[in-house]
Design a protein around this motif. Structure first.
Motif, PDB file in Angstrom:
ATOM      1  N   SER A 158       0.824  -1.204   0.000  1.00  0.00           N
ATOM      2  CA  SER A 158       0.000   0.000   0.000  1.00  0.00           C
ATOM      3  C   SER A 158       0.861   1.257   0.000  1.00  0.00           C
ATOM      4  N   TRP A 159       2.016   1.191   0.672  1.00  0.00           N
ATOM      5  CA  TRP A 159       2.913   2.353   0.729  1.00  0.00           C
ATOM      6  C   TRP A 159       4.296   1.891   1.126  1.00  0.00           C
ATOM      7  N   VAL A 160       5.308   2.535   0.557  1.00  0.00           N
ATOM      8  CA  VAL A 160       6.696   2.335   0.971  1.00  0.00           C
ATOM      9  C   VAL A 160       7.356   3.708   1.047  1.00  0.00           C
ATOM     10  N   ALA A 182      12.207   3.929  -1.718  1.00  0.00           N
ATOM     11  CA  ALA A 182      11.907   2.632  -2.335  1.00  0.00           C
ATOM     12  C   ALA A 182      10.819   2.709  -3.395  1.00  0.00           C
ATOM     13  N   GLN A 183      10.185   3.841  -3.529  1.00  0.00           N
ATOM     14  CA  GLN A 183       9.103   3.956  -4.502  1.00  0.00           C
ATOM     15  C   GLN A 183       9.671   3.889  -5.922  1.00  0.00           C
ATOM     16  N   ASP A 239      -0.737  -3.612   3.564  1.00  0.00           N
ATOM     17  CA  ASP A 239       0.228  -2.836   4.335  1.00  0.00           C
ATOM     18  C   ASP A 239       1.165  -3.797   5.045  1.00  0.00           C
ATOM     19  N   THR A 240       2.194  -3.271   5.658  1.00  0.00           N
ATOM     20  CA  THR A 240       3.218  -4.140   6.250  1.00  0.00           C
ATOM     21  C   THR A 240       2.645  -5.026   7.345  1.00  0.00           C
ATOM     22  N   GLY A 241       1.623  -4.545   8.049  1.00  0.00           N
ATOM     23  CA  GLY A 241       1.028  -5.347   9.102  1.00  0.00           C
ATOM     24  C   GLY A 241       0.260  -6.546   8.596  1.00  0.00           C
ATOM     25  N   ALA A 282       0.563   7.174  -3.296  1.00  0.00           N
ATOM     26  CA  ALA A 282       0.057   8.509  -2.974  1.00  0.00           C
ATOM     27  C   ALA A 282      -1.290   8.434  -2.257  1.00  0.00           C
ATOM     28  N   ARG A 283      -2.126   7.512  -2.675  1.00  0.00           N
ATOM     29  CA  ARG A 283      -3.443   7.366  -2.036  1.00  0.00           C
ATOM     30  C   ARG A 283      -3.333   6.867  -0.601  1.00  0.00           C
ATOM     31  N   ASN A 284      -2.262   6.136  -0.325  1.00  0.00           N
ATOM     32  CA  ASN A 284      -2.116   5.512   1.001  1.00  0.00           C
ATOM     33  C   ASN A 284      -1.002   6.141   1.834  1.00  0.00           C
ATOM     34  N   GLU A 285      -0.542   7.306   1.448  1.00  0.00           N
ATOM     35  CA  GLU A 285       0.548   7.942   2.187  1.00  0.00           C
ATOM     36  C   GLU A 285       0.134   8.217   3.617  1.00  0.00           C
TER      37      GLU A 285
END
Length: 217
Positions: free
Chosen positions: A10-12, A16-17, A42-44, A210-213
């Protein structure tokens, strides 16, 4: 392939993007003209039972389609290329496959090691001791690759799936100036990244980030 879904994060962090390996899969799908849906974790969620059922190591990418699920970016790109003459020319299949493995098994390991050292462990005391040897290995690989390309625009003279993998591998050292020592490689990466399919794939990945920043505290 039908009803394709590509799973990514979802985001990095910004560093790393544009480097996460689902980019390779998106690029191959764009080149092949195959529509796909993007899904993210997401990471979780990486270690959740549901996602571990998709990928036993909790990594990305995963490609799901009506044919089933696949893991590992190289294997997925290969499967896509097998259905696209432009990415895997029938008369040069063995050569294309050889260069795909070269990108992942010969060129990527030292470049990825350098990225991990610099970006994830840059402040640790052991890095200055180990880094010169890794840089030497990277330069050795880059020099050999530059010779192989010679005056060719692409690895096989025409764009194939091998160029997707090789270009995304070379992006791992974008935080350094090592590529600048090899003008033919700089031109090669720029040529590949100028392709509309790469631009579409990169925008797709970055739009998701960008949507999940995360919201700043």
């Amino acid at each position: 392939m039908k009803k394709i879904t590509v799973w990514g994060f979802s985001w990095v962090p910004p560093v790393a993007q544009g480097l996460v390996r689902d980019l390779r899969v998106r690029w191959a799908l764009e080149e092949a003209g195959l529509a796909y849906e993007s899904r993210c974790i997401d990471t979780g969620e990486r270690n959740s039972g549901d996602y571990r059922h998709k990928h036993p190591f909790g990594m990305v990418p995963v490609l799901e389609s009506a044919d089933g699920a696949m893991i590992e970016s190289g294997a997925i790109v290969h499967a896509i290329a097998e259905q696209c003459e432009a990415l895997m020319p029938a008369d040069r299949r063995a050569e294309t496959l050889g260069w795909m493995f070269t990108a992942l098994n010969t060129v990527e390991p030292p470049l990825w090691n350098l990225f991990v050292m610099d970006v994830l462990h840059g402040e640790e005391a052991w890095v200055p001791l180990r880094r010169p040897a890794v840089v030497d290995e990277v330069n050795h690989r880059l020099a050999a690759l530059s010779e192989c390309l010679a005056d060719r625009d692409y690895l096989l003279g025409r764009f194939t799936a091998a160029d997707i993998l090789m270009t995304t591998v070379l992006r791992f050292i974008r935080h350094t100036n090592l590529l600048a020592r090899f003008p033919s490689l700089v031109a090669y990466v720029e040529r590949c990244e100028a392709r509309p399919a790469f631009d579409a794939a990169l925008r797709n990945q970055l739009d998701g980030y960008a949507r999940n920043e995360p919201v700043a505290a």
